[in-house]
Design a protein around this motif. Structure first.
Motif, PDB file in Angstrom:
ATOM      1  N   TYR A   1       0.842  -1.205   0.000  1.00 40.76           N
ATOM      2  CA  TYR A   1       0.000   0.000   0.000  1.00 40.76           C
ATOM      3  C   TYR A   1       0.873   1.250   0.000  1.00 40.76           C
ATOM      4  N   LEU A   2       1.906   1.224   0.842  1.00 40.63           N
ATOM      5  CA  LEU A   2       2.834   2.361   0.923  1.00 40.63           C
ATOM      6  C   LEU A   2       3.487   2.609  -0.433  1.00 40.63           C
ATOM      7  N   SER A   3       3.893   1.527  -1.110  1.00 39.36           N
ATOM      8  CA  SER A   3       4.556   1.678  -2.398  1.00 39.36           C
ATOM      9  C   SER A   3       3.603   2.240  -3.445  1.00 39.36           C
ATOM     10  N   CYS A   4       2.389   1.683  -3.498  1.00 42.70           N
ATOM     11  CA  CYS A   4       1.437   2.100  -4.534  1.00 42.70           C
ATOM     12  C   CYS A   4       0.991   3.538  -4.345  1.00 42.70           C
ATOM     13  N   ILE A   5       0.721   3.935  -3.110  1.00 39.26           N
ATOM     14  CA  ILE A   5       0.139   5.261  -2.870  1.00 39.26           C
ATOM     15  C   ILE A   5       1.212   6.327  -2.756  1.00 39.26           C
ATOM     16  N   VAL A   6       2.331   6.016  -2.101  1.00 42.07           N
ATOM     17  CA  VAL A   6       3.296   7.064  -1.771  1.00 42.07           C
ATOM     18  C   VAL A   6       4.598   6.949  -2.566  1.00 42.07           C
ATOM     19  N   LEU A   7       5.270   5.810  -2.461  1.00 40.53           N
ATOM     20  CA  LEU A   7       6.649   5.751  -2.957  1.00 40.53           C
ATOM     21  C   LEU A   7       6.735   5.821  -4.477  1.00 40.53           C
ATOM     22  N   VAL A   8       5.942   4.984  -5.167  1.00 39.03           N
ATOM     23  CA  VAL A   8       6.034   4.971  -6.626  1.00 39.03           C
ATOM     24  C   VAL A   8       5.588   6.312  -7.219  1.00 39.03           C
ATOM     25  N   PRO A   9       4.413   6.858  -6.808  1.00 40.50           N
ATOM     26  CA  PRO A   9       4.044   8.173  -7.352  1.00 40.50           C
ATOM     27  C   PRO A   9       5.078   9.260  -7.055  1.00 40.50           C
TER      28      PRO A   9
ATOM     29  N   LEU B   1     -10.116   2.688   3.424  1.00 42.01           N
ATOM     30  CA  LEU B   1      -8.859   2.113   2.925  1.00 42.01           C
ATOM     31  C   LEU B   1      -7.690   2.482   3.837  1.00 42.01           C
ATOM     32  N   ASN B   2      -7.625   3.763   4.213  1.00 45.39           N
ATOM     33  CA  ASN B   2      -6.540   4.185   5.093  1.00 45.39           C
ATOM     34  C   ASN B   2      -6.690   3.603   6.495  1.00 45.39           C
ATOM     35  N   CYS B   3      -7.925   3.292   6.858  1.00 47.92           N
ATOM     36  CA  CYS B   3      -8.178   2.676   8.157  1.00 47.92           C
ATOM     37  C   CYS B   3      -7.606   1.251   8.170  1.00 47.92           C
ATOM     38  N   VAL B   4      -7.875   0.481   7.117  1.00 53.10           N
ATOM     39  CA  VAL B   4      -7.327  -0.872   7.019  1.00 53.10           C
ATOM     40  C   VAL B   4      -5.801  -0.809   7.018  1.00 53.10           C
ATOM     41  N   PHE B   5      -5.259   0.122   6.217  1.00 53.90           N
ATOM     42  CA  PHE B   5      -3.813   0.271   6.177  1.00 53.90           C
ATOM     43  C   PHE B   5      -3.261   0.608   7.561  1.00 53.90           C
TER      44      PHE B   5
ATOM     45  N   THR C   1       9.247   6.501   9.258  1.00 49.37           N
ATOM     46  CA  THR C   1       9.498   7.769   8.556  1.00 49.37           C
ATOM     47  C   THR C   1       8.736   7.813   7.239  1.00 49.37           C
ATOM     48  N   LEU C   2       8.737   6.685   6.509  1.00 53.67           N
ATOM     49  CA  LEU C   2       8.065   6.658   5.205  1.00 53.67           C
ATOM     50  C   LEU C   2       6.560   6.836   5.362  1.00 53.67           C
ATOM     51  N   ILE C   3       5.992   6.286   6.451  1.00 50.11           N
ATOM     52  CA  ILE C   3       4.556   6.447   6.668  1.00 50.11           C
ATOM     53  C   ILE C   3       4.214   7.922   6.889  1.00 50.11           C
ATOM     54  N   ASP C   4       5.124   8.668   7.531  1.00 47.97           N
ATOM     55  CA  ASP C   4       4.882  10.091   7.784  1.00 47.97           C
ATOM     56  C   ASP C   4       5.123  10.969   6.568  1.00 47.97           C
ATOM     57  N   LEU C   5       5.724  10.383   5.532  1.00 47.15           N
ATOM     58  CA  LEU C   5       6.143  11.178   4.377  1.00 47.15           C
ATOM     59  C   LEU C   5       5.044  12.094   3.810  1.00 47.15           C
ATOM     60  N   PRO C   6       3.813  11.583   3.618  1.00 44.04           N
ATOM     61  CA  PRO C   6       2.794  12.467   3.030  1.00 44.04           C
ATOM     62  C   PRO C   6       2.549  13.748   3.830  1.00 44.04           C
ATOM     63  N   PHE C   7       2.830  13.751   5.141  1.00 41.38           N
ATOM     64  CA  PHE C   7       2.675  14.967   5.921  1.00 41.38           C
ATOM     65  C   PHE C   7       3.615  16.067   5.446  1.00 41.38           C
ATOM     66  N   SER C   8       4.788  15.677   4.921  1.00 49.36           N
ATOM     67  CA  SER C   8       5.744  16.716   4.574  1.00 49.36           C
ATOM     68  C   SER C   8       5.745  17.031   3.080  1.00 49.36           C
TER      69      SER C   8
ATOM     70  N   ILE D   1      -3.127  12.187   0.832  1.00 51.71           N
ATOM     71  CA  ILE D   1      -3.079  13.266   1.823  1.00 51.71           C
ATOM     72  C   ILE D   1      -3.410  12.750   3.225  1.00 51.71           C
ATOM     73  N   THR D   2      -4.374  11.817   3.319  1.00 52.04           N
ATOM     74  CA  THR D   2      -4.824  11.363   4.640  1.00 52.04           C
ATOM     75  C   THR D   2      -4.146  10.047   5.040  1.00 52.04           C
ATOM     76  N   PHE D   3      -3.155   9.646   4.273  1.00 51.70           N
ATOM     77  CA  PHE D   3      -2.482   8.362   4.454  1.00 51.70           C
ATOM     78  C   PHE D   3      -2.049   8.075   5.903  1.00 51.70           C
ATOM     79  N   PRO D   4      -1.335   8.991   6.591  1.00 55.91           N
ATOM     80  CA  PRO D   4      -0.763   8.606   7.891  1.00 55.91           C
ATOM     81  C   PRO D   4      -1.720   8.677   9.089  1.00 55.91           C
ATOM     82  N   PHE D   5      -2.900   9.291   8.946  1.00 53.14           N
ATOM     83  CA  PHE D   5      -3.667   9.671  10.131  1.00 53.14           C
ATOM     84  C   PHE D   5      -4.002   8.503  11.062  1.00 53.14           C
TER      85      PHE D   5
END
Lengths: 277, 290
Positions: A27-35, B84-88, B109-116, B161-165
């Motif tokens: 999920y991390l790769s598809c949504i964040v890393l690859v884009p 979806l983000n809830c399951v994640f 750190t990677l999970i927090d990435l969308p915040f920055s 945008i809401t990925f890490p919450f």
């Protein structure tokens, strides 16, 4: 399966590690890393001079200056007033304290577009606040600063709060018994303890302000070279179908954000070390 | 406190570890003035401007077809992206909090990435992937699929945008709670699903709820990222924040603030729920872990 087991440092009787980690990484790769990598890969298709011209054009440089300058000023003001607000919330009892405490999070919860139009209406020439001020705020760089201050407000307060709450009276009593005035106690005892958290809050507010778009564009007036922020410039380039130009500027901002993220991680580690002592 | 009071007279003790009354009053006044200027007045202004031309204009702006379409689209986008983000969030928290593995800090750190990442850049990267000139642009066009300037693009930008919450709310709490209870359940013969449903979930349900609430508030209010990928087609790809922008730029201020007041109401509701949930979490943890 075998691969994820190899990552485990310690054997666990609990099930679900493969599934949970596997799904997380996918999920991390598809949504964040690859884009995100798309932005960097796109700039590799540009020649170096083209990239350099795109990110150093006078209009772009003016936008960097405004974005970084206004973000810095907003974070600085938030660091000072955030400390005052946090101190008052943690240390003093006054009517409505709980409501005020809860409302500090408003900029997290309020959509940026709503904040943007509300601030613009307030600070325009005939608005509630704008009509009282002798200078123009809406449609100037000052307006950008106002919006960024609003956006960054909770960061300093929320980062400082746990540290101030943990600060029990003992050290202050000791300082007082040793003859320190209250101001000396604050400057020599309290401030050094809260400095890492204060810097973290400052950096978080600064980082947030750099990328902010929604609350700024209404109040800024968006004059090129004067009150145009970098995120707006990226959108403008996209609307002119200059995708490489937009991406090049985005990559510069991404690199700045990542550097800040590393700095924030370092500051947070420092805060924890201070608190643990 | 009482032990100290025996040693010295109470006024002198409080003098030593707090400020004189006038300093306290000045600091409270400064803090409240700052918050009033930057927080309370803008919030009040949203509702005041919305009702400036009367309740009839207010209601008309909300039941207008384009506004209703925007509200519907906002709800649909949130209804897809939040679960979806809830399951994640649950999966990530389970892996990170219950197991000890290499690369955990990197993953955090990677999970927090969308915040920055700036919302505008978040929109841009999906244009680069799915847009006409993007990686899958031609393939999508040949198969008559639309992602950018359509609902899927709006949903995927919102997810980013809401990925890490949710993950961010769950991870610290689950780490603090440890794994003893789950291990006990395992030894007693519970399956993985039973452990999660009967042991872990009841322990984290309030934090999970708060993560979902925050995620939802941000999803419904997202502006920058959605603005890039939506294409601003009235009645079709306009979410509530985009609808507000269009009304505002057309000088329909009362209508813009009317729609904005709905989102401001959602923000206030989010803050109220936050207080309720925080109390529950504190009560559940016995005030020790949070």
């Amino acid at each position: 399966m075998v691969f994820s087991r190899a990552l485990l440092k310690r054997h666990s009787v609990l099930p679900g590690f493969d599934l949970a980690l596997g799904f997380t990484l996918l999920y991390l790769s598809c949504i964040v890393l690859v884009p995100l990598s798309a932005a960097f890969l796109k700039t590799f298709t540009m020649t170096w001079p083209a990239f350099w011209d795109a990110v150093t054009a006078p209009r772009v440089v003016a936008a960097y200056r405004l974005t970084f300058g206004a973000s810095f000023a907003a974070a600085l003001v938030n660091a000072f007033f955030g400390l005052v607000v946090c101190w008052v919330l943690v240390r003093y009892e006054f009517p409505g304290r709980r409501v005020v405490d809860a409302l500090v999070d408003l900029p997290f919860a309020l959509p940026t577009a709503v904040a943007g139009i509300a601030l613009t209406a307030l600070y325009s020439g005939n608005g509630w606040i704008g009509s009282l001020l002798p200078f123009k705020v809406s449609f100037t760089p000052v307006g950008v600063w106002v919006a960024l201050t609003f956006i960054g407000l909770p960061f300093v307060v929320r980062t400082l709060q746990p540290v101030l709450e943990d600060l029990h009276g003992e050290v202050e009593e000791a300082a007082a018994i040793l003859g320190a005035t209250r101001l000396q106690t604050f400057g020599r005892v309290i401030l050094p303890i809260v400095t890492p958290a204060l810097l973290t809050g400052f950096a978080l507010a600064f980082a947030r302000a750099l990328g902010e778009y929604g609350s700024v564009i209404f109040i800024a007036g968006n004059l090129p070279m004067v009150s145009e922020i970098v995120p707006l410039l990226i959108i403008t380039k996209l609307e002119q179908f200059d995708v490489p130009g937009a991406t090049a500027i985005a990559v510069v901002m991404l690199v700045a954000s990542f550097v800040l993220l590393l700095a924030i991680n370092g500051l947070q580690a420092w805060t924890r070390a201070r608190q643990g002592r | 406190m009482s032990a100290v009071a025996i040693v010295a007279a109470p006024p002198r003790v409080s003098e030593a570890t707090t400020e004189p009354a006038w300093v306290r009053r000045v600091l409270i006044a400064v803090a409240l003035a700052f918050l009033a200027l930057f927080l309370f007045v803008p919030l009040v202004a949203v509702f005041a401007e919305a009702l400036k031309k009367g309740v009839a204009v207010y209601l008309a702006a909300i039941v207008e077809p384009d506004a209703l379409a925007a509200i519907r689209l906002t709800i649909v986008a949130a209804a897809i992206s939040v679960p979806l983000n809830c399951v994640f969030g649950v999966a990530a928290a389970w892996a990170i909090a219950k197991f000890d593995f290499r690369g955990k800090n990197l993953l955090l750190t990677l999970i927090d990435l969308p915040f920055s990442v700036s919302p505008v850049i978040a929109g841009l990267i999906f244009v680069l992937v799915f847009g006409l000139q993007g990686w899958f642009g031609e393939w999508l066009r040949d198969h008559d699929l639309k992602i950018i300037f359509a609902l899927p693009g709006i949903v995927i930008a919102t997810i980013f945008i809401t990925f890490p919450f949710v993950a961010r709310e769950l991870i610290p709490l689950m780490q603090a709670q440890g794994i003893e209870q789950e291990e006990a359940a395992r030894v007693l013969g519970a399956s993985g699903w039973q452990i999660f449903r009967r042991v872990t979930l009841p322990n984290v349900r309030w934090a999970l709820l708060y993560g979902v609430i925050l995620c939802n508030a941000r999803a419904m209010g997202e502006f920058g990222a959605v603005s890039v990928v939506s294409g601003h087609i009235r009645g079709q790809t306009n979410t509530m924040p985009l609808h507000i922008e269009i009304l505002y730029n057309e000088y329909q201020f009362a209508a813009a603030f009317a729609v904005a007041s709905l989102l401001a109401g959602l923000a206030l509701l989010t803050l109220v729920l936050k207080i309720v949930v925080e109390r529950r979490v504190a009560a559940q943890a016995g005030g020790a872990t949070r």
